[in-house]
Design an enzyme around this catalytic site. Structure first.
Site, PDB file in Angstrom:
ATOM      1  N   SER A 443      57.405  -0.726  46.857  1.00 10.19           N
ATOM      2  CA  SER A 443      58.225   0.261  47.563  1.00 10.19           C
ATOM      3  C   SER A 443      59.378   0.763  46.704  1.00 10.19           C
ATOM      4  CB  SER A 443      58.728  -0.273  48.896  1.00 10.19           C
ATOM      5  OG  SER A 443      58.939  -1.638  48.867  1.00 10.19           O
ATOM      6  N   HIS A 464      51.311   3.389  49.070  1.00 11.17           N
ATOM      7  CA  HIS A 464      52.467   2.747  49.704  1.00 11.17           C
ATOM      8  C   HIS A 464      52.307   2.740  51.221  1.00 11.17           C
ATOM      9  CE1 HIS A 464      57.003   2.948  50.749  1.00 11.17           C
ATOM     10  NE2 HIS A 464      56.632   1.707  50.635  1.00 11.17           N
ATOM     11  N   GLU A 476      51.755   6.635  51.943  1.00  8.93           N
ATOM     12  CA  GLU A 476      52.304   7.514  50.921  1.00  8.93           C
ATOM     13  C   GLU A 476      51.553   7.225  49.613  1.00  8.93           C
ATOM     14  OE1 GLU A 476      56.448   6.571  50.485  1.00  8.93           O
ATOM     15  OE2 GLU A 476      56.991   8.654  50.141  1.00  8.93           O
ATOM     16  N   ASN A 514      61.200   6.459  51.904  1.00 12.19           N
ATOM     17  CA  ASN A 514      62.374   5.583  51.801  1.00 12.19           C
ATOM     18  C   ASN A 514      63.582   6.330  51.257  1.00 12.19           C
ATOM     19  OD1 ASN A 514      61.111   3.409  52.897  1.00 12.19           O
ATOM     20  ND2 ASN A 514      60.523   2.508  50.941  1.00 12.19           N
TER      21      ASN A 514
HETATM   22  P1  NAD Z   1      55.502 -11.107  50.621  1.00 10.31           P
HETATM   23  O1  NAD Z   1      56.487 -11.949  49.910  1.00 10.31           O
HETATM   24  O2  NAD Z   1      55.318 -11.296  52.075  1.00 10.31           O
HETATM   25  O3  NAD Z   1      54.080 -11.290  49.952  1.00 10.31           O
HETATM   26  C1  NAD Z   1      53.847 -11.362  48.581  1.00 10.31           C
HETATM   27  C2  NAD Z   1      52.661 -12.277  48.372  1.00 10.31           C
HETATM   28  O4  NAD Z   1      52.249 -12.208  47.026  1.00 10.31           O
HETATM   29  C3  NAD Z   1      52.960 -13.738  48.666  1.00 10.31           C
HETATM   30  O5  NAD Z   1      52.003 -14.246  49.573  1.00 10.31           O
HETATM   31  C4  NAD Z   1      52.838 -14.400  47.311  1.00 10.31           C
HETATM   32  O6  NAD Z   1      52.362 -15.736  47.393  1.00 10.31           O
HETATM   33  C5  NAD Z   1      51.867 -13.494  46.616  1.00 10.31           C
HETATM   34  N1  NAD Z   1      51.939 -13.607  45.155  1.00 10.31           N
HETATM   35  C6  NAD Z   1      53.038 -13.647  44.389  1.00 10.31           C
HETATM   36  N2  NAD Z   1      52.694 -13.745  43.089  1.00 10.31           N
HETATM   37  C7  NAD Z   1      51.339 -13.762  43.048  1.00 10.31           C
HETATM   38  C8  NAD Z   1      50.390 -13.858  42.004  1.00 10.31           C
HETATM   39  N3  NAD Z   1      50.773 -13.945  40.727  1.00 10.31           N
HETATM   40  N4  NAD Z   1      49.088 -13.845  42.303  1.00 10.31           N
HETATM   41  C9  NAD Z   1      48.700 -13.754  43.596  1.00 10.31           C
HETATM   42  N5  NAD Z   1      49.561 -13.664  44.626  1.00 10.31           N
HETATM   43  C10 NAD Z   1      50.865 -13.673  44.355  1.00 10.31           C
HETATM   44  O7  NAD Z   1      55.895  -9.613  50.284  1.00 10.31           O
HETATM   45  P2  NAD Z   1      55.489  -8.273  51.059  1.00 10.31           P
HETATM   46  O8  NAD Z   1      56.572  -7.916  52.001  1.00 10.31           O
HETATM   47  O9  NAD Z   1      54.117  -8.398  51.548  1.00 10.31           O
HETATM   48  O10 NAD Z   1      55.562  -7.209  49.875  1.00 10.31           O
HETATM   49  C11 NAD Z   1      54.557  -7.098  48.912  1.00 10.31           C
HETATM   50  C12 NAD Z   1      54.702  -5.786  48.163  1.00 10.31           C
HETATM   51  O11 NAD Z   1      54.633  -4.722  49.112  1.00 10.31           O
HETATM   52  C13 NAD Z   1      56.000  -5.596  47.414  1.00 10.31           C
HETATM   53  O12 NAD Z   1      55.736  -4.883  46.248  1.00 10.31           O
HETATM   54  C14 NAD Z   1      56.834  -4.770  48.369  1.00 10.31           C
HETATM   55  O13 NAD Z   1      57.791  -3.985  47.697  1.00 10.31           O
HETATM   56  C15 NAD Z   1      55.787  -3.887  48.982  1.00 10.31           C
HETATM   57  N6  NAD Z   1      56.114  -3.325  50.295  1.00 10.31           N
HETATM   58  C16 NAD Z   1      56.734  -4.068  51.234  1.00 10.31           C
HETATM   59  C17 NAD Z   1      57.032  -3.515  52.468  1.00 10.31           C
HETATM   60  C18 NAD Z   1      57.709  -4.318  53.538  1.00 10.31           C
HETATM   61  O14 NAD Z   1      58.144  -3.759  54.546  1.00 10.31           O
HETATM   62  N7  NAD Z   1      57.787  -5.632  53.396  1.00 10.31           N
HETATM   63  C19 NAD Z   1      56.674  -2.190  52.731  1.00 10.31           C
HETATM   64  C20 NAD Z   1      56.022  -1.453  51.749  1.00 10.31           C
HETATM   65  C21 NAD Z   1      55.757  -2.041  50.538  1.00 10.31           C
END
Ligand code: NAD
Length: 731
Positions: A443, A464, A476, A514
């Protein structure tokens, strides 16, 4: 073009079959109405015809009125559009009334020809208004079919007699969910609700319709409202019980619409007034309110963004011209909150999913998110056990990157960290086919930078999602500097498969959505810092039609996330960083442990179950309330204008390429005042000159963030609008 076919069988039963050529679903046009009218006249005028079946040549009956036609209606009226629209609507009323009276003697109510509607499947909008004018409605037993009047969802209300007919048929109270909420249900439920008359096995539909026609008696053709002594079911508005209905409905409409949606109020007025007069006068009242709604720029804006343009984007209006890129097998990297949701929506759309996380336990936990959603669906009777097994069977949770073999799309959703993302990109690319497309769900990190970890930068793109993934309708798509057309087409085809709405933007800080939400939230906090009461801030947003006010929104997304983004943005922008005043509030709140809902403490207090209890009074100790509070209109403008200006800047800078995407994305992405049609629609409704004047005033009083972008100033000078003349759909 022939949209309705007419035939008469040996028993004297005429069949009018609706079958618009070249379309999978019938939609009504004014041409179609004329054809239908001519066939009705033939049937009524032909002594050899005993009765009529109106049915469809397709699997469904009809999707509704062609809203593209409706959107153009206002502009077609020349000097007197109101009269032209009113006359057009009254023509429809006269036709449907001709069907309803079917040639009977107006005094004795005898001698009419029975007309039955036979619905093979879905019947929405005018696809139900027409049957409601028939004497009997039979539907095929098809649990997938939906019958209803959904007009209110796109800023209109049923204006083909559906509002008045349903209110006269069921009474205001029973009709309310169908009219005010656009509730659409399967045939059996609509029969139970009294909207339709009979449900039969699909194979028996036409035979049963014919049988009904041949056996109908004079009395079967007379609608209750045409018979002597008619009383509105549940009581007319001045009847004690009817009176209570309208008190409640009026309160409900205002609570739900905050007074910004013209259609709901007009609908209620049409029913309230209509139920006090004879049926034909009531139809006229409906037509007058409907004319009013069609002429209201807010309705035009809603139809444009929520229907016409949303559909155009879903159908691939901005898809590059490359062959089909439908996804068969997707690899989701990271099974956290986002990855789990992405896995669910993909598997639910029939796509095979390999769900990877660092530990098997985390991967399994990500899959169990789907189990949870499906179980909820089973409880609500919306999902079958078989469907659950099928969807879960498509998700393979694993830590083994080798299992990504054969994936044609990867969506990466690991931690928001460039290093971690680079590592998983390379691990995946070592396994996946050369042709696969790699997408990041980041994001905040620039796609062009993340793409540098890839061997195939033209196949690297941003997809996204918004949280929660299964509920949010917008996706997006972000093009990095090197992203090629095939990657864009793949992303669009994928979004279409999972039945969401895509917008395609260029790479820039916070992309589009965003980027516009942040100034909204920030302005809320600036207002608090200035001593404006939190309730005034959030309620001003609700009065603009936003689903949640900015302070409530920060509580939901958490203040520490805000602090994290602020720190990263400041590091990126250096001295140009404009939001130190906002940070005073954010960092102070974080210091107090007021992190938002997740801490049960934020701008709101919460009880132990997490229910909001009211605004936290401690805030005023740090940011004392002003004795004199600003006018609510000023607070509204301060909240909406920063978002609009950010959207205009995104367009000016080429981050956005299409105002339709900017508008649809704003409504679906962060709930931007739907009545306005989106930020560009809002400018058109206000007028560019008025918006620039507001910018000048606010810039002088509140700071440079309100400076009018050059694009707006130029438009104001030339008297231009974003969408051009009414009805003209600018791309
Ligand atoms: P999260 O922390 O809930 O999940 C991330 C996951 O990735 C975890 O389960 C972790 O164990 C796993 N992980 C980390 N390193 C890893 C690796 N090397 N190999 C395999 N798995 C691995 O985070 P999230 O909120 O799901 O966000 C994930 C992505 O999505 C980020 O880039 C974030 O910016 C983006 N995003 C988040 C939102 C939101 O509202 N949370 C919205 C849009 C985009």
């Amino acid at each position: 073009m022939t949209e309705f076919h007419y035939s008469v069988d040996g028993d004297g039963v005429a069949t009018i079959t609706w079958d618009v050529p070249g379309k999978s679903m019938n939609v009504m046009s004014f041409e179609g109405l004329k054809e239908l009218g001519a066939h009705i006249d033939s049937a009524l005028g032909d002594d050899a015809v005993k009765g009529v079946i109106i049915t469809s040549g397709k699997a469904d009956f009809a999707g509704g009125m062609d809203l593209n036609v409706l959107a153009d209606l206002a502009s077609a009226g020349g000097d007197n559009p109101a009269q032209a629209i009113f006359d057009g609507i009254m023509d429809t009323h006269h036709l449907f009334r001709r069907i309803e009276r079917a040639g009977m003697d107006p005094k004795t109510l005898k001698g009419g020809k029975p007309i039955v509607a036979a619905l093979p499947g879905t019947a929405m909008g005018i696809g139900l208004e027409l049957p409601l004018a028939c004497h009997y409605i039979i539907a095929a037993d098809n649990p997938k079919a939906r019958i209803g009047l959904p007009e209110i969802m796109v800023g209109l209300f049923p204006g083909g007699g559906g509002t008045i007919r349903l209110a006269f048929k069921l009474g205001a109270m029973a009709a309310a969910p169908f009219l005010l909420e656009g509730k659409a249900q399967e045939p059996k439920k609509m029969k139970a609700a009294g909207v339709i008359d009979e449900v039969v096995a699909p194979g028996e539909l036409l035979a049963r319709a014919k049988e009904w026609v041949l056996n109908a008696k004079d009395g079967d053709l007379v609608k209750p409202w045409d018979a002597k002594g008619f009383k509105v079911p549940g009581g007319a508005p001045y009847h004690p019980s009817g009176y209570m209905t309208f008190v409640g409905a009026s309160a409900m409409v205002n609570a739900n619409t905050w007074g910004v949606y013209p259609a709901a109020k007009a609908l209620l007025s049409a029913v309230y007034e209509g139920l006090q007069v004879p049926f034909d006068t009531a139809l006229k009242i409906e037509a007058r309110y409907f004319t009013n709604v069609l002429l209201d720029p807010r309705s035009g804006a809603m139809v444009r963004s929520l229907f016409v343009n949303k559909q155009a984007l879903e159908k691939g209006a901005n898809r590059p011209d490359v062959p089909d890129e439908k996804v068969k097998k997707v690899g989701v990297l990271g099974a956290g909150m986002m990855g789990a949701g992405i896995a669910y929506v993909s598997a639910n759309a029939g796509i095979e999913v390999v769900l990877i996380d660092a530990s098997q336990e985390a991967a399994e936990k990500g899959k169990s998110y789907s189990t949870g959603i499906l179980d909820k669906g089973i409880k609500r009777g919306k999902v079958s056990e078989a469907k659950k097994e099928e969807v879960l069977g498509r998700i393979l949770p694993t830590t083994d990157y080798a299992r990504l073999e054969g994936c044609d799309l990867i969506i990466e959703a690991v931690f928001e960290d460039t290093g971690v993302k680079a590592e998983v990109t390379q691990k995946a690319e070592a396994v996946i086919p050369e042709s696969a497309i790699f997408a990041s769900n980041t994001s905040t990190l620039p796609i062009t930078e993340l793409a540098k970890a890839s061997k195939r930068q033209e196949q690297f793109i941003g997809i996204h999602f918004f949280s929660p993934v299964d509920k949010m309708l917008l996706v997006e798509i972000i093009k990095g500097a090197q992203t090629g057309e095939r990657a864009v087409a793949k992303a669009l085809d994928y979004v279409r498969q999972i039945r969401k709405t895509p917008i395609v933007v260029n790479d820039a800080r916070f992309f589009y959505a965003n980027r516009c939400i942040i100034p909204y939230i920030n302005e809320g906090m600036r207002l608090v810092r200035e001593g404006v009461t939190p309730a005034l801030v959030d309620n001003a947003a609700r009065l603009l039609g936003f689903p949640v006010g900015p302070l409530q929104l920060v509580d939901e997304t958490s203040l520490d996330l805000g602090a994290k983004i602020a720190k990263a943005t400041k590091a990126g922008m250096g001295d140009a960083y404009p939001d130190d005043e906002v940070d005073e509030v954010v960092f102070w709140m974080v210091e107090q442990g007021r992190l938002g809902r997740k801490a049960n403490a934020g701008f709101f207090d919460y009880d132990e179950k997490g229910k909001r209890q009211g605004y936290w009074q401690g805030l005023a100790e740090q940011f004392p309330r002003r004795n004199e509070q600003p006018d609510v209109e000023e607070v509204k403008n301060r909240l909406i204008l920063p978002q609009v200006l950010e959207a205009v800047r995104a367009l000016e800078e080429g981050v956005l390429e299409d105002i339709r995407e900017g508008d649809v994305g704003a409504i679906l992405g962060w709930g931007f005042a739907p009545w306005s049609g989106g930020p560009f629609g809002w400018v058109d409704i206000k007028g560019a000159a008025a918006v620039v004047a507001l910018c000048d005033d606010f810039e002088a009083r509140f700071g440079a963030r309100y400076k009018a972008p050059k694009l707006l100033r130029d438009m104001a000078a030339k008297g231009e609008s974003f969408y051009g003349k009414p009805g003209q759909r600018a791309a």
